[in-house]
Design an enzyme around this catalytic site. Sequence first.
Site, PDB file in Angstrom:
ATOM      1  N   LEU A   1       0.841  -1.200   0.000  1.00 30.57           N
ATOM      2  CA  LEU A   1       0.000   0.000   0.000  1.00 30.57           C
ATOM      3  C   LEU A   1       0.879   1.255   0.000  1.00 30.57           C
ATOM      4  CD1 LEU A   1      -2.771   1.337   0.132  1.00 30.57           C
ATOM      5  CD2 LEU A   1      -2.601   1.235   2.635  1.00 30.57           C
ATOM      6  N   TYR A   2       1.998   1.199   0.718  1.00 28.43           N
ATOM      7  CA  TYR A   2       2.927   2.331   0.709  1.00 28.43           C
ATOM      8  C   TYR A   2       3.335   2.666  -0.727  1.00 28.43           C
ATOM      9  CZ  TYR A   2       7.384   4.798   0.999  1.00 28.43           C
ATOM     10  OH  TYR A   2       8.406   5.695   0.813  1.00 28.43           O
TER      11      TYR A   2
END
Length: 441
Positions: free
Chosen positions: A250-251
């Site tokens: 997700l980062y």
Amino acid sequence: MSLMDATPSTPGKFKSEKSTPYSAYPYYRILRFQSSLSKLTLCSSIFLALILLFFLISPLPPSSHHHGRRSTEIYSGTKWETKVRISAQTHARADGGRPLKVLVTGAAGFVGSHVALALKGRGDGVVGLDSFNHYYDPELKRARQKHLEKNGVFVIEGDINDEKLLKTLFDAVYFTHVMHLAAQAGVRYAMENPGSYVKSNIAGFVNLLEVCKSADPQPAIVWASSSSVYGTNTKVPFSEKDRTDNPASLYAATKKAGEAIAHTYNHIYGLSITGLRFFTVYGPWGRPDMAYFFFTKDILKGKEISIYKTPKGESVARDFTYIDDVVKGCLAALDTAKKSTGSRGKKRGPAQLRIFNLGNTTPVPVSRLVSILEKHLKVKARKMVMPLPSNGDVEFTHANISLAQTELGYRPTTDLETGMKKFVQWYLNHYDRSRKKKSSW
């Protein structure tokens, strides 16, 4: 800063595309293009929907829930504005360059503190902004802040999502540039608190761009993307021309989204924007959540450390880049950034839009990193080799820096052995109370 050599990095091994039986027929090519476009639109819609869902339901980032209200209540008035303006004062630069006035977000962070100090040291005006959240030990951030303020850099405690605070800052100082380094970092933490990444890396970035595009004059913006955007790419070294639509975390997805958002604000509002894809930055005053940092801590305490291996049984490898090299790249990006072309939200012409890799071009197995730490710490590590978990980490990173060499004069000069020696010296001085030594920059 002197220009660097422009020696090309190791060329990548490109695979030729296989032709299809229908490639010679325009009709089929159109159908395939329309199909691909439909799939891309669907994927984009799903991705944006997920982002909105995270934004609405996720908890606030650690220790950041109060900053939106608190910052504008505390940081106002004549005394505060005086501190801001004094910090933003410029001086003649030794290199003969025109002094910049730079707002550095994430100024109490690892890269941010080093960049702010380097800018101030050469004569630029610098004002820092940081939320001081508790993602990692805030005392380390306070120590960086203290050192910066001793060197004339005023660091404001505030959130980039606080629109009123940002507008107040831009009213007090005509910033020529913004060095945007504030972000929710870390790949693994995204599995625990996904909302913090959306609020900082996407919503916070949009809020900052909104204030910048409405400024008169608009500042040029340099911001930190990440090598994580390359995701599961297997072609090496990673090039800015490579596709980046396969994020492994997700980062990485929020950083990829940031690049798309930057393109939008550049296109619509004429903001000059430069993105920098950092490759595993390390060094003194580093981040405690990085492997080299907590390896050092655990080795000294006699704790077992985990070394991950790929499905092929090889050690995970990283393109470790020393902080001083990254700082040179950041300053070069600021110095070569062209002016934004808009004013008060209205575009007046095409604006500069760039993206650069800032790496070291020499991937090193993590097992080799541990050997270097053992040598400088003079302690044998207790190691446990285990398979790479499915937490967003990738097997390797490797930067192609040809573009940065050509456009920025960027050339890293610090190898991992030299850089880790400097880090270990700093770590022992800063954390070993029995030595009673002061840490130095």
